[in-house]
Enzyme design. Structure first.
Site, PDB file in Angstrom:
ATOM      1  N   GLU A  42       3.814  -7.623  14.126  1.00 34.31           N
ATOM      2  CA  GLU A  42       2.878  -7.709  14.826  1.00 34.31           C
ATOM      3  C   GLU A  42       2.828  -9.569  14.989  1.00 34.31           C
ATOM      4  O   GLU A  42       1.761 -10.031  15.771  1.00 34.31           O
ATOM      5  CB  GLU A  42       1.743  -6.875  15.535  1.00 34.31           C
ATOM      6  CG  GLU A  42       1.030  -6.655  13.968  1.00 34.31           C
ATOM      7  CD  GLU A  42       1.087  -5.748  13.160  1.00 34.31           C
ATOM      8  OE1 GLU A  42       0.745  -5.306  12.141  1.00 34.31           O
ATOM      9  OE2 GLU A  42       2.163  -5.171  12.759  1.00 34.31           O
ATOM     10  N   ARG A  90       0.489  -1.198   0.716  1.00 38.06           N
ATOM     11  CA  ARG A  90       0.062  -0.197  -0.527  1.00 38.06           C
ATOM     12  C   ARG A  90       0.757   1.579  -0.253  1.00 38.06           C
ATOM     13  O   ARG A  90       0.520   2.489  -0.871  1.00 38.06           O
ATOM     14  CB  ARG A  90      -1.050   0.225   1.296  1.00 38.06           C
ATOM     15  CG  ARG A  90      -1.877  -1.222   1.116  1.00 38.06           C
ATOM     16  CD  ARG A  90      -2.872  -1.450   1.946  1.00 38.06           C
ATOM     17  NE  ARG A  90      -2.060  -1.840   3.171  1.00 38.06           N
ATOM     18  CZ  ARG A  90      -1.590  -2.884   3.756  1.00 38.06           C
ATOM     19  NH1 ARG A  90      -2.412  -3.980   3.232  1.00 38.06           N
ATOM     20  NH2 ARG A  90      -1.297  -3.329   4.420  1.00 38.06           N
TER      21      ARG A  90
END
Length: 182
Positions: free
Chosen positions: A106, A69
């Site tokens: 994460e 992105r």
């Protein structure tokens, strides 16, 4: 934020992001809240506001957009600033030789790469652009990779920050432009 964009335009970008971002629970793995900016990208005026607001993080000689992105945003920011864009790719997407940086995120591990030939990074002032700042691992890895290639990283610019994950702290004082902070 500082820069050439009027305060009203910056506020409009933040409002657009808040209005259009879709949050998806437990994606890509359980416990992760995924911020889907696809609706922002698909809205022409919102995308224009976001790109203009992110461009206030310049000036620079080159914009580095992080896969994937960050490519969309980085290209717009680069055009806005009148500079080129460097795609910082996920491992295995570029032909050799490449420079690589592995890091934890994460929900797993990843590696970022840039071409080792064809684009001189030494001495260039580079702005790193991505969509979301979560734990900071991806942006920090891109910064480390670019610095190792001789670039001067002048800052990072992201659309939004996920609260409570400590991403800002991982950037260790690097100037950060964030349209929707935690």
């Amino acid at each position: 934020m500082s820069g050439a964009v009027q305060v009203g335009a910056e506020q409009q970008a933040a409002q657009d992001v808040r209005r259009l971002t879709r949050t998806v629970a437990d994606f890509p793995v359980d416990g992760v809240q995924f911020a889907d900016l696809s609706p922002v990208f698909a809205d022409g005026p919102a995308l224009a506001h976001v790109v203009a607001a992110l461009a206030t993080a310049g000036p620079c000689d080159l914009v580095a957009g992080i896969d994937a992105r960050g490519f969309l945003l980085g290209s717009g920011v680069a055009l806005n600033l009148g500079v080129g864009v460097l795609p910082v790719r996920k491992a295995g997407k570029l032909p050799p030789p490449v420079h690589s940086e592995s890091y934890a995120l994460e929900y797993g591990e990843a590696t970022l790469q840039v071409p080792a030939e064809g684009i001189e990074l030494r001495g260039r002032r580079v702005l790193v652009v991505d969509d979301v700042l979560a734990t900071g691992g991806t942006v920090a890895a891109a910064v480390a990779l670019l610095r190792r290639c001789g670039a001067e990283v002048v800052g990072a610019a992201v659309v939004l920050e996920i609260p409570g994950l400590g991403g800002r702290e991982v950037l260790d004082g690097l100037p950060l432009t964030c349209l929707v902070p935690a």
